[in-house]
Design a protein around this motif. Structure first.
Motif, short mmCIF file in Angstrom:
data_model
loop_
_atom_site.label_atom_id
_atom_site.label_comp_id
_atom_site.label_asym_id
_atom_site.label_seq_id
_atom_site.Cartn_x
_atom_site.Cartn_y
_atom_site.Cartn_z
N GLN A 43 0.84 -1.21 0.00
CA GLN A 43 0.00 0.00 0.00
C GLN A 43 0.87 1.25 0.00
OE1 GLN A 43 -2.85 0.11 3.26
NE2 GLN A 43 -2.82 2.34 3.30
N ALA A 44 1.94 1.23 0.78
CA ALA A 44 2.83 2.38 0.86
C ALA A 44 3.55 2.61 -0.47
CB ALA A 44 3.85 2.18 1.98
N VAL A 45 4.03 1.54 -1.08
CA VAL A 45 4.74 1.66 -2.36
C VAL A 45 3.79 2.19 -3.43
CG1 VAL A 45 5.94 0.40 -4.18
CG2 VAL A 45 6.41 -0.14 -1.79
N GLN A 46 2.57 1.65 -3.48
CA GLN A 46 1.60 2.12 -4.47
C GLN A 46 1.29 3.60 -4.27
OE1 GLN A 46 -1.93 -0.25 -4.63
NE2 GLN A 46 -0.89 -2.08 -5.35
N LYS A 47 1.07 4.00 -3.02
CA LYS A 47 0.74 5.39 -2.75
C LYS A 47 1.88 6.32 -3.13
CE LYS A 47 -2.01 8.58 -1.14
NZ LYS A 47 -3.28 8.91 -1.83
N SER A 48 3.11 5.87 -2.92
CA SER A 48 4.26 6.70 -3.25
C SER A 48 4.35 6.94 -4.75
CB SER A 48 5.55 6.04 -2.75
OG SER A 48 5.89 4.90 -3.53
N ILE A 49 3.76 6.05 -5.54
CA ILE A 49 3.77 6.21 -7.00
C ILE A 49 2.60 7.08 -7.46
CG2 ILE A 49 3.59 4.98 -9.21
CD1 ILE A 49 4.90 2.57 -7.82
N THR A 50 1.39 6.71 -7.03
CA THR A 50 0.21 7.40 -7.54
C THR A 50 0.10 8.84 -7.03
OG1 THR A 50 -1.12 6.50 -5.71
CG2 THR A 50 -1.06 5.23 -7.76
N ALA A 51 0.70 9.14 -5.86
CA ALA A 51 0.59 10.48 -5.30
C ALA A 51 1.50 11.47 -6.02
CB ALA A 51 0.94 10.45 -3.80
N ARG A 52 2.46 10.97 -6.79
CA ARG A 52 3.43 11.87 -7.38
C ARG A 52 3.36 11.96 -8.90
NH1 ARG A 52 9.11 10.09 -5.59
NH2 ARG A 52 8.23 8.00 -5.93
N THR A 53 2.42 11.27 -9.51
CA THR A 53 2.34 11.32 -10.97
C THR A 53 0.90 11.09 -11.41
OG1 THR A 53 3.30 10.43 -13.01
CG2 THR A 53 2.75 8.85 -11.30
N GLY A 54 0.61 11.54 -12.61
CA GLY A 54 -0.73 11.34 -13.15
C GLY A 54 -0.84 10.03 -13.89
N ALA A 55 -2.07 9.60 -14.10
CA ALA A 55 -2.34 8.35 -14.81
C ALA A 55 -2.53 8.62 -16.29
CB ALA A 55 -3.58 7.68 -14.24
N LYS A 56 -2.04 7.71 -17.11
CA LYS A 56 -2.24 7.78 -18.56
C LYS A 56 -2.93 6.51 -19.01
CE LYS A 56 1.79 10.69 -19.58
NZ LYS A 56 3.05 10.81 -20.37
N ALA A 57 -4.04 6.69 -19.71
CA ALA A 57 -4.79 5.52 -20.19
C ALA A 57 -4.07 4.92 -21.39
CB ALA A 57 -6.21 5.92 -20.58
N LEU A 58 -4.04 3.60 -21.45
CA LEU A 58 -3.52 2.93 -22.63
C LEU A 58 -4.43 3.28 -23.81
CD1 LEU A 58 -2.53 -0.59 -21.29
CD2 LEU A 58 -1.02 1.23 -22.03
N ARG A 59 -3.84 3.54 -24.95
CA ARG A 59 -4.63 3.91 -26.12
C ARG A 59 -5.62 2.79 -26.45
NH1 ARG A 59 0.31 6.32 -27.69
NH2 ARG A 59 1.02 4.44 -28.77
N GLY A 60 -6.87 3.17 -26.58
CA GLY A 60 -7.91 2.18 -26.86
C GLY A 60 -8.42 1.48 -25.63
N GLN A 61 -7.86 1.81 -24.46
CA GLN A 61 -8.27 1.17 -23.21
C GLN A 61 -8.54 2.27 -22.18
OE1 GLN A 61 -8.87 -1.94 -22.29
NE2 GLN A 61 -8.38 -2.92 -24.25
N ASP A 62 -9.73 2.82 -22.21
CA ASP A 62 -10.05 3.95 -21.36
C ASP A 62 -9.99 3.64 -19.88
OD1 ASP A 62 -10.49 5.33 -23.68
OD2 ASP A 62 -12.67 5.03 -23.66
N ASN A 63 -10.06 2.37 -19.52
CA ASN A 63 -10.15 2.00 -18.11
C ASN A 63 -8.95 1.20 -17.61
OD1 ASN A 63 -12.71 3.23 -17.86
ND2 ASN A 63 -13.63 1.46 -18.87
N VAL A 64 -7.86 1.23 -18.35
CA VAL A 64 -6.59 0.64 -17.89
C VAL A 64 -5.55 1.76 -17.93
CG1 VAL A 64 -4.82 -1.10 -18.26
CG2 VAL A 64 -7.21 -1.64 -18.77
N PHE A 65 -4.95 2.04 -16.79
CA PHE A 65 -4.07 3.20 -16.66
C PHE A 65 -2.67 2.79 -16.24
CE2 PHE A 65 -8.39 4.62 -16.00
CZ PHE A 65 -8.46 5.80 -16.73
N ILE A 66 -1.70 3.56 -16.70
CA ILE A 66 -0.31 3.38 -16.31
C ILE A 66 0.15 4.62 -15.55
CG2 ILE A 66 2.06 3.00 -17.11
CD1 ILE A 66 0.30 0.65 -17.71
N TYR A 67 0.70 4.41 -14.38
CA TYR A 67 1.37 5.47 -13.62
C TYR A 67 2.87 5.24 -13.75
CZ TYR A 67 -3.10 6.32 -11.17
OH TYR A 67 -4.40 6.61 -10.85
N THR A 68 3.58 6.21 -14.27
CA THR A 68 5.04 6.12 -14.37
C THR A 68 5.64 7.25 -13.57
OG1 THR A 68 4.87 5.15 -16.59
CG2 THR A 68 7.01 6.02 -15.93
#
Length: 617
Positions: free
Chosen positions: A516-541
């Motif tokens: 949970q801590a690792v996930q939060k450290s990622i999602t709190a610092r960057t925005g999500a980008k949807a995979l093209r053609g997949q509106d409901n699958v997101f990548i946080y980099t």
């Protein structure tokens, strides 16, 4: 394990070793378990995508064979290559007498019942009925070859996924989650807690359930491949400008520290102790975590000093749902990772973490010419004694398990060692016996007493080192007495206006809290980008100061499989240990995809990853 300062194995070697391990652990619980029958060897080879004949099995399992180990298994896989599609095609073309691309039932039956390992007519009929899709009495062998090779690849992918899914299943040791720790007034005997560097667990994300309008079945457009490229270039100089300076007068601050160790388990996961931090009043805090050097020579640092570390701090709520990420170390000063700020009075969880990029399994080669390192010997008077090499290693182990650094082992500290190496604990009665037989001070075991205890165990076995090797391997040492599957570390806590205290902690929710801590450290610092053609699958980099991490959020009502390709990255190593891999993300969950670090920190590095949704089947 690889520390990435020197050239690392090629992607092919890493992939081969990963497949060996996945296949072996799909049959056995531990890579230390031996193969004890021809049937077990056959099962393990099949899990590795081989199809061994009776002749092949008899080649490696002779009447004199009683066991084979994991290294033997790897050597067999090197010799027994997977069947290639072109090789299959050549064999079928020999049966295709009229060259029309098809084989009749009679042609197949003649070949399989008269040549090689002969099959019965019934077996041939059963095979043909499965392969004759059109039911026209003919087999299109080109399609069959493609199908067979594809099936082998799918089987290998399946065992790799199984390895990831079984990351929680550990041998009975420091990291056994099935062990119920004893209660203590000083501390609870801590079980090591698995981390998600190579195989992150998927946690259900309650926030993903809010949008009831999301489609549970992708449209035809969404079922096609969808890719997303995230090129990030990091210059070697960019990581030097964010160093956090030590607070002025740090030597005058209140200080406590605790030692621990990351252990690389047989399934590729990493375990370590977790801790509780208590701060009596709100104060400025300076936190650090770093690998702990055990080298006795300043000119030769310990090989694991390049392993990346981090410390996640979570608030200790009444329930695990109440816990939340407070802060984490990210800035780096040489091998030390640092956080500086203010913490309110209260109790916190300290969750040590390493990405798995530089602490990982590597291919081991069996060298029968190397003479085993001696652990015990007989003196001139005929008495058994520990060799100098073993004493040095045991002294280092003592250093690691002496968590408070007072030069003595309390019963609680000694039990960490016992749980790791034997899965058992020493009770107070047994500890009283130790007090009568071994050197102790203040009811705590001295370094000399620790040596005496190990010597007694060797003496009871009349010098047989088998139990000593079990202990050493559980602590991360190989047969050359090198620490290769572990990384000792030290956590330091400085408080300006109050005295902090730490203690080891065992929590059933520990693995989930860390994830949970690792996930939060990622999602709190960057925005999500949807995979093209997949509106409901997101990548946080997320690009941190020294590490890039990615996370996949699946907001659909069905699982998705994401193919990840890092082949265009330069000077990068992945926590997955491979350049190309697939991640299966269950419905409405988030999963850490991978962590990326530079192989050579002195050079620029480019992260260029392509994530692809694999088509639904």
């Amino acid at each position: 394990m690889s520390f990435q300062e020197s050239p690392r194995p090629s992607d092919e070697e890493e992939a081969f070793y990963m497949q060996c391990r996945a296949a072996y652990l799909s049959v056995f619980r531990s890579s230390l378990t031996n193969i004890t029958s021809k049937q077990q060897l056959c099962r393990a080879l099949q899990q590795a995508g081989r199809n061994p004949s009776h002749a092949t099995l008899n080649k490696y399992w002779t009447p004199r064979t009683s066991k084979l180990n994991f290294d033997d298994f790897c050597e067999i896989l090197k010799s027994e290559k997977k069947t290639e599609e072109a090789e299959l095609m050549r064999a079928f073309k020999k049966m295709d007498v009229n060259g029309d691309g098809y084989i009749s039932h009679s042609e197949l039956e003649k070949a399989l019942t008269t040549k090689g390992e002969k099959m019965t007519t019934e077996e041939v009929n059963a095979i043909f009925s499965l392969l004759d899709i059109n039911k026209d009495g003919k087999l299109e062998y080109a399609e069959f070859c493609r199908l067979l090779v594809s099936t082998v690849e799918q089987c290998q992918a399946a065992v790799l996924e199984k390895l990831e899914a079984n990351a929680k299943l550990k041998r009975q040791n420091f990291g056994s989650q099935s062990y119920s720790p004893p209660k203590s007034a000083i501390s609870q005997a801590a079980a090591s807690l698995p981390q998600p560097p190579e195989t992150p667990r998927a946690d259900s994300d309650t926030t993903l359930k809010k949008d009831s309008r999301l489609s549970s079945r992708p449209s035809s457009a969404r079922s096609r491949r969808s890719s997303l490229s995230n090129p990030i270039t990091v210059t070697s100089s960019s990581t030097k400008a964010t160093k956090i300076p030590e607070p002025p007068g740090l030597q005058e601050w209140n200080h406590t520290y605790v030692k621990g160790c990351f252990f690389l388990e047989d399934d590729g996961s990493i375990s370590s102790l977790q801790y509780q931090l208590h701060i009596p009043q709100t104060t400025n805090v300076y936190l650090t975590i770093q690998p702990l050097s055990l080298s006795h020579r300043p000119d030769k640092p310990s090989s694991w000093m390049s392993v990346d570390t981090a410390l996640f701090v979570m608030s200790a709520g009444e329930t695990k749902e109440d816990s939340s990420l407070v802060c984490f170390t990210e800035s780096k000063d040489k091998e030390k990772y640092v956080w500086k700020g203010e913490l309110n009075a209260g109790t916190y969880y300290l969750l040590p973490f390493t990405s798995g990029c530089k602490l990982k399994k590597t291919k081991s080669k069996k060298n029968f010419s190397n003479k085993p390192v001696e652990l015990v010997y007989r003196t001139d008077t005929g008495e058994l004694d520990l060799t100098r090499e073993l004493r040095e290693v045991l002294s280092d182990i003592f250093e690691v398990i002496d968590m408070d650094g007072n030069g003595l082992l309390s019963l609680e500290e000694y039990n960490f060692f016992e749980l790791r190496t034997s899965g058992e604990k020493c009770d107070k009665d047994a500890w009283a016996v130790c007090k009568e037989n071994f050197d102790m001070r203040k009811n705590q075991l001295t370094r000399q007493g620790f040596m005496e205890l190990n010597l007694m165990e060797a003496t009871e076995k009349d010098g047989d080192p088998a139990d000593l090797w079990v202990t050493l391997e559980a602590m991360g040492y190989n047969r050359m007495l090198e620490l290769v599957d572990a990384c000792p570390f030290q956590v330091d806590v400085y408080c300006e206006g109050t005295q902090p205290s730490t203690q080891p902690l065992s929590m059933d929710s520990g693995p989930k809290l860390l994830n949970q801590a690792v996930q939060k450290s990622i999602t709190a610092r960057t925005g999500a980008k949807a995979l093209r053609g997949q509106d409901n699958v997101f990548i946080y980099t997320c690009r941190g100061e020294h590490r890039i991490s990615s996370l996949i959020a699946n907001k659909t009502n069905q699982k998705v499989t994401v193919h990840v390709n890092n082949e265009q990255s330069r000077n990068c190593c992945s926590s997955r240990g491979m350049s190309v891999f697939a991640v299966e993300v269950p419905a409405r969950t988030k999963m850490v995809c991978q962590h990326i670090l530079p192989i050579n920190e002195r050079q620029d590095w480019t992260y260029n990853c392509v994530e692809t949704i694999l088509p639904c089947t």
